[in-house]
Design an enzyme around this catalytic site. Sequence first.
Site, mmCIF file in Angstrom:
data_model
loop_
_atom_site.group_PDB
_atom_site.id
_atom_site.type_symbol
_atom_site.label_atom_id
_atom_site.label_comp_id
_atom_site.label_asym_id
_atom_site.label_seq_id
_atom_site.Cartn_x
_atom_site.Cartn_y
_atom_site.Cartn_z
ATOM 1 N N HIS A 111 14.704 -9.041 31.178
ATOM 2 C CA HIS A 111 14.037 -7.739 31.036
ATOM 3 C C HIS A 111 14.176 -6.869 32.276
ATOM 4 C CE1 HIS A 111 10.765 -10.209 32.828
ATOM 5 N NE2 HIS A 111 10.560 -9.106 33.509
ATOM 6 N N SER A 242 9.170 -11.013 38.494
ATOM 7 C CA SER A 242 10.041 -11.350 37.379
ATOM 8 C C SER A 242 11.465 -11.561 37.875
ATOM 9 C CB SER A 242 10.073 -10.199 36.366
ATOM 10 O OG SER A 242 9.081 -10.341 35.409
#
Lengths: 306, 83
Positions: A111, A242
């Site tokens: 992502h 992330s």
Amino acid sequence: MAIESLTKPEALLAAEATRAAPPSRRHEGRLGPGADVRSRSAEVFTVSGRGESIGFAMETVIGTDERKRVPDTDLHPWRKICALRIRGPGGTGAIGTGWFIGPRTVVTAGHCVFSQTFFGGWADAVEVIPGQNRQQNGTLIRPFGSAVGRRMSVLDEWAKSDDREPDFDIGCIHLDEPLGDKTGWFGFASLPPNELAGFMVNISGYPSDRGGGDEQYFASNRILHVGERRVFYDVDTHGGQSGAPVWIQEADDAPPLVVAVHAYGIGATPTSLGIVANSAPRIIPEIYDILEGWLEHDTQPATAVG
Amino acid sequence: MTTRRWLRGVVVDGADAPVPGAYVVVVEASVPLPEIALVADAQGGFAINLPEGTCRLRAEDAGRAGEVEVTVPAPGEVRIQLR
């Protein structure tokens, strides 16, 4: 009514045995230049081997925030970890974390390069800044410079999932410049669940809540659960981390070996597991092959990736 | 496929002035969302394509933080005030 016995076929047993114990595979990393200078914080912070059982707590920062700031990000292994400055279509900005697996190949969460939620599809460009740090006088330093990547890859299952398959949330940035030659790169491994269970894991990245995405923070703890495709752990993280490497060290003097890519806080952990944990998609054999494919691609002149 | 709606917002300080460069993270949503942080633009603005339902957003900048709960689709712009 006649009742008969039905015995499970031997062929099925053999197939299950093969499935249950896929062989572990390891891709070696490289320390990089000047690796004889040892990081004091790496000696103090990082953990190796398997750990004792621990309790559970309630948030992405689970209980007390146990993250530690990494002061010497110009040294191994911290310098192989990169702050990412992501630019999406229409000027959308975001931050994440990545890590080198080769001179031109930076692995991150899927992502961070492709997301319907954050970019409406592919990101436009990602600036990769290995070992970024902020000095005590407030000066932002980039010990190895930075490079902007515009070529990116993700697992196809992630791209097709509309951001709904955490198990496949892995991607990569292909750099034109061999920035990883200055920093070295991580080794990675596909380990079967029974081999991975109970290991202590290390995670380091660039969170937004501490250091404003400019400083590297580290935490470690024991793996709580190894799923078919994801690993779950009680390690404090936050937005911006992330894509951070989730690594083990099989012994104190063993090199770090990345086994998963951090991506999710506690909200993505199935309630059926009965644990409060953050999680990361594992490097399973199929993903190991894809990482090697991305590396192989980056040894060729710059082209589109299949 | 999930039904998504673009949500536009702005991060402001205690005096309602925009905060360029503030970070925005999704704390809760109707589906699991990952740990990436959005960066507010020069006008303190941000945009995110969220699934319909209730979500909670958190903004952070230099030790200040603020949170809002939003139902998507949301009419108009969402404001997150840092305190």
